[in-house]
Design a protein around this motif. Structure first.
Motif, PDB file in Angstrom:
ATOM      1  N   ILE A   5       0.925  -1.274  -0.076  1.00  0.00           N
ATOM      2  CA  ILE A   5      -0.181  -0.112  -0.002  1.00  0.00           C
ATOM      3  C   ILE A   5       0.653   1.419  -0.086  1.00  0.00           C
ATOM      4  O   ILE A   5       0.267   2.113   0.150  1.00  0.00           O
ATOM      5  N   SER A   6       1.975   1.097  -0.365  1.00  0.00           N
ATOM      6  CA  SER A   6       3.079   2.388  -0.577  1.00  0.00           C
ATOM      7  C   SER A   6       2.396   3.374  -1.736  1.00  0.00           C
ATOM      8  O   SER A   6       1.722   2.855  -2.442  1.00  0.00           O
ATOM      9  N   LEU A   7       3.064   4.313  -1.615  1.00  0.00           N
ATOM     10  CA  LEU A   7       2.687   5.482  -2.823  1.00  0.00           C
ATOM     11  C   LEU A   7       3.048   4.993  -4.192  1.00  0.00           C
ATOM     12  O   LEU A   7       4.151   4.418  -4.074  1.00  0.00           O
ATOM     13  N   LYS A   8       2.255   4.929  -5.007  1.00  0.00           N
ATOM     14  CA  LYS A   8       2.408   4.672  -6.218  1.00  0.00           C
ATOM     15  C   LYS A   8       2.328   5.793  -7.387  1.00  0.00           C
ATOM     16  O   LYS A   8       1.589   6.603  -7.066  1.00  0.00           O
ATOM     17  N   THR A   9       3.235   5.664  -8.491  1.00  0.00           N
ATOM     18  CA  THR A   9       2.959   6.765  -9.427  1.00  0.00           C
ATOM     19  C   THR A   9       2.939   6.274 -10.864  1.00  0.00           C
ATOM     20  O   THR A   9       3.524   5.219 -10.992  1.00  0.00           O
TER      21      THR A   9
ATOM     22  N   PHE B 140      -0.357  10.465  -8.433  1.00  0.00           N
ATOM     23  CA  PHE B 140      -0.016   9.572  -7.258  1.00  0.00           C
ATOM     24  C   PHE B 140      -1.191   9.188  -6.533  1.00  0.00           C
ATOM     25  O   PHE B 140      -1.950   9.627  -6.428  1.00  0.00           O
ATOM     26  N   PHE B 141      -1.006   7.784  -6.323  1.00  0.00           N
ATOM     27  CA  PHE B 141      -2.012   6.995  -5.535  1.00  0.00           C
ATOM     28  C   PHE B 141      -1.558   6.467  -4.342  1.00  0.00           C
ATOM     29  O   PHE B 141      -0.411   5.920  -4.355  1.00  0.00           O
ATOM     30  N   LYS B 142      -2.337   6.504  -3.405  1.00  0.00           N
ATOM     31  CA  LYS B 142      -1.979   5.802  -2.034  1.00  0.00           C
ATOM     32  C   LYS B 142      -3.251   5.346  -1.094  1.00  0.00           C
ATOM     33  O   LYS B 142      -4.245   5.883  -1.428  1.00  0.00           O
ATOM     34  N   VAL B 143      -3.044   4.102  -0.706  1.00  0.00           N
ATOM     35  CA  VAL B 143      -4.433   3.614   0.027  1.00  0.00           C
ATOM     36  C   VAL B 143      -4.099   4.024   1.448  1.00  0.00           C
ATOM     37  O   VAL B 143      -3.006   3.748   1.916  1.00  0.00           O
ATOM     38  N   ASN B 144      -5.309   4.068   2.085  1.00  0.00           N
ATOM     39  CA  ASN B 144      -5.242   4.487   3.351  1.00  0.00           C
ATOM     40  C   ASN B 144      -4.543   3.322   4.276  1.00  0.00           C
ATOM     41  O   ASN B 144      -4.936   2.182   3.880  1.00  0.00           O
TER      42      ASN B 144
ATOM     43  N   ASP C 143     -10.281   0.558   3.944  1.00  0.00           N
ATOM     44  CA  ASP C 143      -9.766   0.946   2.655  1.00  0.00           C
ATOM     45  C   ASP C 143      -9.067  -0.170   1.996  1.00  0.00           C
ATOM     46  O   ASP C 143      -8.862  -0.256   0.773  1.00  0.00           O
ATOM     47  N   VAL C 144      -8.008  -0.704   2.814  1.00  0.00           N
ATOM     48  CA  VAL C 144      -7.282  -1.868   2.128  1.00  0.00           C
ATOM     49  C   VAL C 144      -8.279  -2.996   1.637  1.00  0.00           C
ATOM     50  O   VAL C 144      -7.954  -3.593   0.379  1.00  0.00           O
ATOM     51  N   LEU C 145      -9.258  -3.353   2.124  1.00  0.00           N
ATOM     52  CA  LEU C 145     -10.050  -4.479   1.815  1.00  0.00           C
ATOM     53  C   LEU C 145     -10.721  -3.937   0.547  1.00  0.00           C
ATOM     54  O   LEU C 145     -11.158  -4.745  -0.415  1.00  0.00           O
TER      55      LEU C 145
ATOM     56  N   VAL D   2      -9.787  -1.886  -1.809  1.00  0.00           N
ATOM     57  CA  VAL D   2      -8.747  -1.971  -2.971  1.00  0.00           C
ATOM     58  C   VAL D   2      -8.625  -3.486  -3.409  1.00  0.00           C
ATOM     59  O   VAL D   2      -8.688  -3.978  -4.348  1.00  0.00           O
ATOM     60  N   ALA D   3      -8.420  -4.395  -2.155  1.00  0.00           N
ATOM     61  CA  ALA D   3      -8.207  -5.647  -2.597  1.00  0.00           C
ATOM     62  C   ALA D   3      -9.274  -6.384  -3.207  1.00  0.00           C
ATOM     63  O   ALA D   3      -9.074  -7.052  -4.183  1.00  0.00           O
ATOM     64  N   GLN D   4     -10.633  -5.973  -3.030  1.00  0.00           N
ATOM     65  CA  GLN D   4     -11.639  -6.587  -3.565  1.00  0.00           C
ATOM     66  C   GLN D   4     -12.068  -6.143  -4.665  1.00  0.00           C
ATOM     67  O   GLN D   4     -12.313  -6.581  -5.798  1.00  0.00           O
ATOM     68  N   ALA D   5     -11.866  -4.715  -4.972  1.00  0.00           N
ATOM     69  CA  ALA D   5     -11.829  -4.033  -6.243  1.00  0.00           C
ATOM     70  C   ALA D   5     -10.927  -4.306  -7.399  1.00  0.00           C
ATOM     71  O   ALA D   5     -11.446  -4.802  -8.510  1.00  0.00           O
ATOM     72  N   ILE D   6      -9.562  -4.531  -7.047  1.00  0.00           N
ATOM     73  CA  ILE D   6      -8.764  -4.809  -8.181  1.00  0.00           C
ATOM     74  C   ILE D   6      -7.782  -6.017  -7.727  1.00  0.00           C
ATOM     75  O   ILE D   6      -6.857  -6.331  -8.631  1.00  0.00           O
ATOM     76  N   GLY D   7      -7.800  -6.338  -6.656  1.00  0.00           N
ATOM     77  CA  GLY D   7      -6.969  -7.447  -6.227  1.00  0.00           C
ATOM     78  C   GLY D   7      -5.639  -7.034  -5.737  1.00  0.00           C
ATOM     79  O   GLY D   7      -4.882  -6.073  -6.025  1.00  0.00           O
ATOM     80  N   CYS D   8      -5.000  -8.111  -4.794  1.00  0.00           N
ATOM     81  CA  CYS D   8      -3.794  -7.693  -4.333  1.00  0.00           C
ATOM     82  C   CYS D   8      -2.774  -7.547  -5.234  1.00  0.00           C
ATOM     83  O   CYS D   8      -1.951  -6.889  -5.205  1.00  0.00           O
ATOM     84  N   GLU D   9      -2.514  -8.468  -6.134  1.00  0.00           N
ATOM     85  CA  GLU D   9      -1.455  -8.485  -7.059  1.00  0.00           C
ATOM     86  C   GLU D   9      -1.586  -7.375  -8.132  1.00  0.00           C
ATOM     87  O   GLU D   9      -0.403  -6.586  -8.014  1.00  0.00           O
ATOM     88  N   ARG D  10      -2.480  -6.665  -8.564  1.00  0.00           N
ATOM     89  CA  ARG D  10      -2.688  -5.597  -9.325  1.00  0.00           C
ATOM     90  C   ARG D  10      -2.306  -4.431  -8.440  1.00  0.00           C
ATOM     91  O   ARG D  10      -1.667  -3.363  -9.168  1.00  0.00           O
ATOM     92  N   ALA D  11      -2.837  -4.363  -7.337  1.00  0.00           N
ATOM     93  CA  ALA D  11      -2.642  -3.253  -6.433  1.00  0.00           C
ATOM     94  C   ALA D  11      -1.153  -2.946  -6.108  1.00  0.00           C
ATOM     95  O   ALA D  11      -0.762  -2.131  -6.020  1.00  0.00           O
ATOM     96  N   SER D  12      -0.454  -4.104  -6.120  1.00  0.00           N
ATOM     97  CA  SER D  12       1.184  -4.276  -5.664  1.00  0.00           C
ATOM     98  C   SER D  12       1.885  -4.067  -6.855  1.00  0.00           C
ATOM     99  O   SER D  12       3.215  -3.673  -6.676  1.00  0.00           O
TER     100      SER D  12
END
Length: 62
Positions: free
Chosen positions: A3-7, A33-37, A42-44, A46-56
Protein backbone atom coordinates in the motif's frame (compact mmCIF):
# COMPACT_ATOMS: atom_id res chain seq x y z
CA UNK A 1 -0.70 -6.12 -0.43
CA UNK A 2 1.72 -3.26 -0.99
CA UNK A 3 0.00 0.00 0.00
CA UNK A 4 2.95 2.31 -0.51
CA UNK A 5 2.71 5.42 -2.70
CA UNK A 6 2.40 4.57 -6.40
CA UNK A 7 3.18 6.89 -9.30
CA UNK A 8 1.80 6.70 -12.82
CA UNK A 9 3.48 8.96 -15.36
CA UNK A 10 2.00 9.85 -18.73
CA UNK A 11 4.30 11.42 -21.33
CA UNK A 12 2.77 12.55 -24.60
CA UNK A 13 5.58 14.33 -26.40
CA UNK A 14 7.48 14.05 -29.66
CA UNK A 15 5.67 11.78 -32.10
CA UNK A 16 3.06 10.97 -29.43
CA UNK A 17 2.14 14.61 -28.76
CA UNK A 18 -1.48 15.67 -28.52
CA UNK A 19 -3.22 17.55 -31.29
CA UNK A 20 -5.68 20.13 -29.92
CA UNK A 21 -9.01 21.11 -31.42
CA UNK A 22 -7.40 24.16 -33.07
CA UNK A 23 -4.87 21.81 -34.76
CA UNK A 24 -2.10 22.96 -32.40
CA UNK A 25 0.24 20.26 -31.11
CA UNK A 26 1.04 20.07 -27.42
CA UNK A 27 3.70 18.11 -25.54
CA UNK A 28 2.50 17.15 -22.06
CA UNK A 29 3.89 15.18 -19.15
CA UNK A 30 1.80 14.47 -16.05
CA UNK A 31 2.22 12.34 -12.95
CA UNK A 32 -0.54 10.85 -10.84
CA UNK A 33 0.14 9.74 -7.26
CA UNK A 34 -1.98 7.09 -5.55
CA UNK A 35 -1.93 5.83 -2.00
CA UNK A 36 -4.22 3.55 -0.01
CA UNK A 37 -5.08 4.61 3.52
CA UNK A 38 -3.68 2.27 6.17
CA UNK A 39 -7.05 1.44 7.69
CA UNK A 40 -8.60 -2.01 7.34
CA UNK A 41 -11.70 -0.95 5.38
CA UNK A 42 -9.78 0.95 2.69
CA UNK A 43 -7.28 -1.87 2.17
CA UNK A 44 -10.15 -4.36 1.86
CA UNK A 45 -11.93 -2.13 -0.68
CA UNK A 46 -8.85 -2.01 -2.90
CA UNK A 47 -8.17 -5.74 -2.53
CA UNK A 48 -11.76 -6.57 -3.48
CA UNK A 49 -11.98 -4.06 -6.33
CA UNK A 50 -8.72 -4.79 -8.18
CA UNK A 51 -7.00 -7.59 -6.29
CA UNK A 52 -3.82 -7.66 -4.26
CA UNK A 53 -1.52 -8.53 -7.17
CA UNK A 54 -2.69 -5.63 -9.37
CA UNK A 55 -2.68 -3.19 -6.42
CA UNK A 56 0.94 -4.09 -5.70
CA UNK A 57 2.07 -3.94 -9.33
CA UNK A 58 3.99 -0.98 -10.68
CA UNK A 59 2.12 -1.41 -13.96
CA UNK A 60 -1.62 -1.61 -13.36
CA UNK A 61 -3.50 -2.50 -16.55
CA UNK A 62 -7.28 -2.97 -16.83
Amino acid sequence: MDISLKTIEVDRSGTGRLICKENISADIKVAFFFKVNKNRDDVLKVAQAIGCERASSKYCHP
